[in-house]
Design an enzyme around this catalytic site. Structure first.
Site, PDB file in Angstrom:
ATOM      1  N   ASP A 130     -23.326   4.597 -15.719  1.00 46.70           N
ATOM      2  CA  ASP A 130     -24.253   5.724 -15.682  1.00 46.70           C
ATOM      3  C   ASP A 130     -25.666   5.153 -15.597  1.00 46.70           C
ATOM      4  O   ASP A 130     -26.198   4.645 -16.589  1.00 46.70           O
ATOM      5  CB  ASP A 130     -24.081   6.581 -16.935  1.00 46.70           C
ATOM      6  CG  ASP A 130     -24.928   7.848 -16.890  1.00 46.70           C
ATOM      7  OD1 ASP A 130     -25.650   8.044 -15.895  1.00 46.70           O
ATOM      8  OD2 ASP A 130     -24.864   8.645 -17.842  1.00 46.70           O
ATOM      9  N   HIS A 185      -3.979   4.022   6.614  1.00 49.43           N
ATOM     10  CA  HIS A 185      -2.884   3.599   5.738  1.00 49.43           C
ATOM     11  C   HIS A 185      -1.529   3.886   6.385  1.00 49.43           C
ATOM     12  O   HIS A 185      -1.369   4.854   7.141  1.00 49.43           O
ATOM     13  CB  HIS A 185      -2.974   4.314   4.395  1.00 49.43           C
ATOM     14  CG  HIS A 185      -4.259   4.070   3.671  1.00 49.43           C
ATOM     15  ND1 HIS A 185      -4.439   3.019   2.795  1.00 49.43           N
ATOM     16  CD2 HIS A 185      -5.442   4.723   3.703  1.00 49.43           C
ATOM     17  CE1 HIS A 185      -5.666   3.057   2.317  1.00 49.43           C
ATOM     18  NE2 HIS A 185      -6.297   4.084   2.864  1.00 49.43           N
ATOM     19  N   ASP A 227       0.831  -1.205   0.000  1.00 45.05           N
ATOM     20  CA  ASP A 227       0.000   0.000   0.000  1.00 45.05           C
ATOM     21  C   ASP A 227       0.869   1.260   0.000  1.00 45.05           C
ATOM     22  O   ASP A 227       1.733   1.434   0.855  1.00 45.05           O
ATOM     23  CB  ASP A 227      -0.891  -0.061   1.245  1.00 45.05           C
ATOM     24  CG  ASP A 227      -1.745   1.174   1.453  1.00 45.05           C
ATOM     25  OD1 ASP A 227      -1.863   1.987   0.519  1.00 45.05           O
ATOM     26  OD2 ASP A 227      -2.311   1.307   2.553  1.00 45.05           O
TER      27      ASP A 227
END
Length: 659
Positions: free
Chosen positions: A547, A471, A297
Site C-alpha cells: 500500500d 494459454h 500451466d
C-alpha cells in the site's frame, strides 16, 4: 565361439583366402609355444560356457550354434598353433540417463510453490536438491475488491530469505506482471542473479528503474537450448508460444531426475512473423529420457479444444480498421503484449494512419522493444500524444493502457473525460483488445459504460476476434502431458477449479497413475523421488500487501477495519476526565464519519451522547479507574444503542484524555 563366428563369416566373391591362411599359419606357428596354454584355457572356458548355455535352448538354433562352437573349441585345443586371437570386448551401449538402478537409493528433491496455486498470479516456485536451491518466477497479483486501498499483492519471501545463502539463481519464464511484478520487492532484500531472455530483461529493467534498482541487478541473458549449470542443477530453456515474445519453459535436471516447468504456454502452429512454434521435439526428447515431474500451466484447463492462433487477431482487427472508416481508432491492450502492438502498428501503416502510444508503461515498453529489435515502427509513423489533435481523426491510431479498467490508467481517464490530451466523442472507435482478468469484470464494465456514454463506439470482450488467449486449452495440455510423459504431474498457475480440471485431464489420459497426480497448495514442501511423492512440511507462503510505500504493514486486521469502515463508518467519542477522581471534565463529544450526516440526525447523536455519559457515570460509581475498562464500557453501551436505533454497527473509537 568367437572363432566359430569368424569361420562362418561369408567370404568376398572372386578372391582367394589361401594366401591369408598360409600367412596366418606361419605366424601362429611362431607364436605356438606362447599361446598353447592360452588356447587350451580358452577352449576349456568356451566348452564350459557352452555346456551351461546349451541346455536352455537345446532344440533351437542357438543350441545348435553352441554345439558347433564347442566342437570348434575342441579342435583348437588339439592344435595350439591355431589358438584364437584375443578380440577387444564389445563396447556396451550407454544406459539411458533415466534408467534407474533399483539397488541405488533414490535421491530426493523438494518442490515448494510459494505462490501461483489457487490463484491467477503471484507465481513463484522454489526447487531444492542436495542443498542447492533455485527459484522460478517472482510475480504479483492485483488486489481484489475486498482489499481496500491495497495497490499490489506479492509473495511472502520469508522462506526465501531464510535460505538465501543456498539459492543459486532466479529463472524467469517471461515478462508478464504475474511472473516479474514482485522482483523489485525481492531484490531490495536479496540481490539474487536473474536468468532470463533478452526481452524479459528489458521489461524487468524498466520496472526496476522505478525503484532505483536497475543498476545493481545482476542479469544473465539466456537463449533456448542454452543450458545453465548452477550447483547440482542444470537448467535448459525451451521456447514456448505465449502472448509475449521470448517466453520460456525450463527443463530442470538434477540428481533426483528431470522436472519440466512449462510457465505460461500455448501451441501456435501459425505464429506471428519472427516467432517459432513451441519446441515440442525438445520436450519429447526429455520425455524419452524420462521426466520425473511436470508442472504445467492450468489457466485454460476448463476450455476444450485448442487456443486460437494470433493470426486470428490480425484478421479480426483488420476488419475493424476498415469498419472505423473516418473515425479515430483507440486500441487498449496490455503494455507487455508486444505482438499485439506490432499488429496494430502494421495495420495503421496499411491504412495510412499515424500511431501514438499512451500510458507510462506502454511508452517505456514500446521504446525498449524498438531498441532491442522486437518492435518495428518507422519514425515517421510514431507521434507524441501531445500531437494527436493536430491530425484529423481518420489519420490517428492511439494505443493505450487500461484494458483491465485500472482506475488510474489512460483509458479510465478518457472514460471519465479527465484525460489531458484525448477527449472521447462520437468520432472515436475504441477497441479493447483483451479479456478481463477474473475479478476485473466490474471495472472494465464501468470503463466501457463511460466510453459509450460519451458517444464512442466500443468493441469489447467477445464481440469480435480482437483477442486470443496466450494459454493452452485442453488439447494442448494433453499434448504436453503426452510428450513429457512424466512420472508425477502437478498442475500449477490457476484457481483451484482450473487445477482440478487439469488434473482430471491428466488422469483421463490413462498413463499417469492417479496417486501420482497431486494438486498442491502454496507453502507445501513436496519431496519427490523416483520412489515416492510426499508432503514433508509447510513453509510461510502467504500474501504480502503493498500500500503506497508500505510493504507488509497492511494485514488482515487492517483490512478488516477498512472493510468495517466501508460498510458502517465510524463514530469517535472524546472526553476529558480527571485522572484522580475519574470525573468527566469536558465532553463527551461525538464525531461521525461515514455513518450518518450529523446535521440531519441531531436527535440520534444527542441521545447517543447521553448513553456515553451514563456509561462514564456508571464507571465512576463502580470506582473503575482502568481506562481500558472504561473505554470498553463506553464502546459497548454506544454500540448497543446505535444498533437498536439503526441496525448498523459502525466502528466506535473512544478517546479519553486524562487530566
Amino acid at each position: 565361439m568367437e572363432e566359430h563366428i569368424n569361420e562362418k563369416r561369408p567370404r568376398s566373391s572372386g578372391r582367394s583366402s589361401s594366401g591369408r591362411r598360409t600367412s596366418r599359419a606361419k605366424n601362429d606357428a611362431s607364436r605356438a609355444p606362447r599361446n598353447a596354454k592360452a588356447g587350451a584355457a580358452a577352449a576349456e572356458s568356451s566348452a564350459a560356457a557352452t555346456e551351461k548355455a546349451a541346455p536352455r535352448r537345446q532344440n533351437g538354433k542357438r543350441g545348435t550354434q553352441n554345439r558347433r562352437a564347442s566342437s570348434s573349441a575342441g579342435e583348437n585345443a588339439a592344435q595350439p598353433s591355431r589358438a584364437p586371437r584375443t578380440r577387444a570386448p564389445r563396447r556396451r551401449q550407454p544406459a539411458a540417463p533415466n534408467a534407474f538402478d533399483a539397488s541405488v537409493p533414490a535421491i530426493p528433491m523438494h518442490i515448494c510453490p510459494l505462490g501461483g496455486l489457487g490463484e491467477v498470479g503471484k507465481n513463484i516456485t522454489l526447487y531444492e536438491c542436495q542443498g542447492d536451491m533455485i527459484l522460478v518466477d517472482c510475480g504479483l497479483v492485483f488486489p481484489d475488491s475486498e482489499m481496500f486501498g491495497v495497490d499490489l499483492v506479492i509473495p511472502d519471501f520469508t522462506y526465501v530469505m531464510e535460505n538465501k545463502d543456498r539459492i543459486k539463481g532466479l529463472f524467469i519464464t517471461h515478462g508478464h506482471e504475474d511472473h516479474i511484478g514482485a522482483l523489485p520487492y525481492l531484490l531490495k532484500k536479496f540481490n539474487v542473479p536473474i536468468y532470463t531472455a533478452k526481452l524479459t530483461i528489458g521489461l524487468i529493467k524498466n520496472k526496476l528503474e522505478e525503484h532505483g534498482l536497475a543498476s545493481s541487478a545482476i542479469f544473465h541473458e539466456i537463449r533456448p537450448r542454452q543450458k545453465v549449470k548452477l550447483g547440482c542443477f542444470t537448467v535448459e530453456p525451451i521456447h514456448v508460444n505465449h502472448s509475449i515474445p521470448d517466453a520460456l519453459a525450463f527443463a530442470i535436471e538434477c540428481p533426483a531426475g528431470i522436472v519440466i516447468h512449462t510457465g505460461d504456454f500455448k501451441i501456435d502452429y501459425t505464429p506471428l512473423s519472427g516467432d517459432a512454434v513451441t519446441d515440442l521435439p525438445t520436450i519429447a526428447e526429455y520425455g524419452r529420457r524420462g521426466v520425473l515431474a511436470l508442472l504445467a500451466d492450468s489457466t485454460n484447463a476448463e476450455r476444450h479444444g485448442f487456443t486460437a492462433t494470433e493470426q486470428t487477431v490480425a484478421e479480426g482487427v483488420r476488419s475493424l480498421f476498415a469498419r472505423a472508416k473516418n473515425k479515430r481508432i483507440i486500441v487498449a491492450t496490455f503494455a507487455s503484449n508486444i505482438y499485439r502492438i506490432q499488429q496494430i502498428i502494421d495495420l495503421a501503416i496499411e491504412s495510412g494512419r499515424k500511431v501514438a502510444v499512451n500510458g507510462r508503461s506502454m511508452v517505456s515498453n514500446t521504446e525498449m522493444a524498438r531498441e532491442l529489435g522486437y518492435l518495428h515502427a518507422p519514425d515517421n509513423v510514431l507521434i507524441d500524444i501531445e500531437s494527436v489533435n493536430k491530425y484529423p481523426p481518420e489519420k490517428i491510431v492511439l494505443i493505450t493502457t487500461g484494458s483491465q479498467g485500472e482506475p488510474l490508467s489512460a483509458l479510465s481517464r478518457m472514460a471519465q473525460a479527465s484525460h489531458r490530451n484525448v477527449k472521447v466523442g462520437p468520432n472515436d472507435f475504441i477497441i479493447i483488445s483483451a479479456r478481463p482478468i477474473p475479478g476485473n469484470e466490474k471495472t472494465v464494465t464501468k470503463v466501457v459504460n463511460g466510453l459509450l456514454a460519451l458517444g464512442a463506439e466500443v468493441i469489447y470482450e467477445n464481440m469480435y476476434d480482437t483477442h486470443v488467449s496466450g494459454h493452452a486449452c485442453q488439447e494442448e495440455q494433453k499434448l504436453m502431458l503426452t510428450l513429457a510423459h512424466p512420472q508425477y504431474f502437478l498442475p500449477v498457475h490457476g484457481e483451484f477449479k482450473q487445477l482440478k480440471r487439469h488434473a482430471e485431464t491428466a488422469e483421463h489420459l490413462g498413463y499417469i497413475p492417479k496417486q501420482n497426480i497431486y494438486i498442491a497448495e502454496n507453502g507445501q514442501n513436496l519431496c519427490l523421488s523416483r520412489d515416492s511423492l510426499t508432503l514433508e512440511s509447510t513453509v510461510p507462503a502467504g500474501a504480502v500487501m503493498v500500500d503506497g510505500y508500505g510493504v507488509g504493514d497492511v494485514g488482515n486486521v487492517v483490512l478488516r477495519d477498512r472493510h468495517h469502515l466501508s460498510e458502517d463508518g465510524i463514530i469517535i467519542v472524546t472526553a476529558a476526565v480527571d485522572g484522580k477522581t475519574g470525573q468527566v471534565l469536558s465532553g463527551p463529544d461525538l464525531v461521525s464519519r461515514g455513518f450518518v450526516y450529523v446535521r440531519e440526525s441531531e436527535e440520534l447523536m444527542d441521545n447517543a451522547r447521553v448513553q456515553v455519559e451514563m456509561a462514564l457515570d456508571r464507571s465512576l460509581a463502580d470506582n473503575v479507574h482502568d481506562w481500558a475498562s472504561v473505554k470498553a464500557r463506553v464502546r459497548e453501551a454506544l454500540s448497543s444503542y446505535i444498533y437498536r436505533k439503526t441496525k448498523r454497527s459502525p466502528m466506535i473509537l473512544p478517546i479519553l484524555l486524562e487530566v
